[in-house]
Design an enzyme around this catalytic site. Structure first.
Site, PDB file in Angstrom:
ATOM      1  N   CYS A 108      51.708  15.610  32.674  1.00 18.23           N
ATOM      2  CA  CYS A 108      51.164  16.727  33.447  1.00 18.23           C
ATOM      3  C   CYS A 108      50.061  16.266  34.396  1.00 18.23           C
ATOM      4  O   CYS A 108      49.981  16.742  35.528  1.00 18.23           O
ATOM      5  CB  CYS A 108      50.661  17.815  32.507  1.00 18.23           C
ATOM      6  SG  CYS A 108      52.023  18.589  31.583  1.00 18.23           S
TER       7      CYS A 108
ATOM      8  N   GLU B  97      51.629  23.306  32.388  1.00 18.71           N
ATOM      9  CA  GLU B  97      51.244  22.852  33.727  1.00 18.71           C
ATOM     10  C   GLU B  97      52.451  22.672  34.640  1.00 18.71           C
ATOM     11  O   GLU B  97      52.406  23.056  35.816  1.00 18.71           O
ATOM     12  CB  GLU B  97      50.480  21.513  33.647  1.00 18.71           C
ATOM     13  CG  GLU B  97      49.211  21.580  32.826  1.00 18.71           C
ATOM     14  CD  GLU B  97      49.384  21.202  31.360  1.00 18.71           C
ATOM     15  OE1 GLU B  97      48.443  20.673  30.768  1.00 18.71           O
ATOM     16  OE2 GLU B  97      50.479  21.447  30.794  1.00 18.71           O
TER      17      GLU B  97
ATOM     18  N   HIS C 203      56.152  22.048  29.728  1.00 22.91           N
ATOM     19  CA  HIS C 203      54.713  22.139  29.515  1.00 22.91           C
ATOM     20  C   HIS C 203      54.164  23.230  30.430  1.00 22.91           C
ATOM     21  O   HIS C 203      54.693  23.469  31.524  1.00 22.91           O
ATOM     22  CB  HIS C 203      54.033  20.820  29.859  1.00 22.91           C
ATOM     23  CG  HIS C 203      54.247  19.743  28.843  1.00 22.91           C
ATOM     24  ND1 HIS C 203      53.272  18.826  28.536  1.00 22.91           N
ATOM     25  CD2 HIS C 203      55.310  19.422  28.080  1.00 22.91           C
ATOM     26  CE1 HIS C 203      53.720  17.992  27.624  1.00 22.91           C
ATOM     27  NE2 HIS C 203      54.967  18.335  27.336  1.00 22.91           N
TER      28      HIS C 203
ATOM     29  N   CYS D 122      48.311  16.100  29.333  1.00 25.86           N
ATOM     30  CA  CYS D 122      48.897  14.832  28.902  1.00 25.86           C
ATOM     31  C   CYS D 122      49.154  13.955  30.134  1.00 25.86           C
ATOM     32  O   CYS D 122      48.939  14.388  31.266  1.00 25.86           O
ATOM     33  CB  CYS D 122      50.213  15.087  28.161  1.00 25.86           C
ATOM     34  SG  CYS D 122      51.553  15.670  29.239  1.00 25.86           S
TER      35      CYS D 122
END
Length: 169
Positions: free
Chosen positions: A86, A55, A53, A83
């Site tokens: 993260c 992040e 991801h 999410c």
């Protein structure tokens, strides 16, 4: 242009890199003392890795840059509400502030479904600002998913055997 807009524009540039890879266009940057120290964009399909991801990629880079897992004093600019994974990583990394472009009503964990970032029960809370360049961030995501639906529909139509199609008699 405000500092928030400047840094969110860079997060959008990162998201466009994901878009170019046919990844969900999510991007982020981490800012420390007024300078970008890390960038990340979504690469889950490219890397075939759940953890890729934007992040998490940026957190790893920022930690390397600062030489510490603690990102105190850092602000993360993210095009889409994080999410649960993260958001949890941001709390664990002690990110000071999150600036979010577009909210994610189906999976967001900074106020939509949950609010992990500001949960009082944790030993750290992340200050959150929402809606910075929201329209531009939302438009990019909507466009991506519209194109994805169109591609899937075209592929389905291409694979449908002629015998299954209705015919004129």
């Amino acid at each position: 242009m405000t500092a928030d807009e400047k840094f969110m524009r860079e997060a959008i540039r990162q998201a466009k890199k994901a878009y170019a890879l046919d990844e969900v266009p999510i991007g982020c940057v981490i800012v420390y003392e007024g300078k970008i120290i890390a960038r990340g964009y979504n690469r889950r399909n490219t890397d075939k890795n759940t953890l890729s991801h934007a992040e998490l990629i940026a957190i790893k880079k920022a930690s390397r840059k600062l030489g510490d897992w603690r990102l105190e004093g850092c602000t993360m600019y993210i095009t889409l509400e994080p999410c649960q994974m993260c958001a949890g990583a941001m709390v664990q990394a002690r990110v000071t502030e999150a600036v979010i472009g577009s909210m994610n009503p189906k999976a967001g964990c900074a106020g939509s479904v949950l609010n992990i970032l500001e949960m009082e029960g944790f030993n750290h809370q992340v200050n959150v600002r929402r809606g910075v360049m929201e329209e531009e961030c939302s438009r990019m995501l909507s466009g991506f998913f519209r194109e994805l639906r169109e591609k899937k529909k075209a592929e389905k139509n291409r694979l449908t055997p002629a015998a299954a199609l209705p015919c004129d008699k």
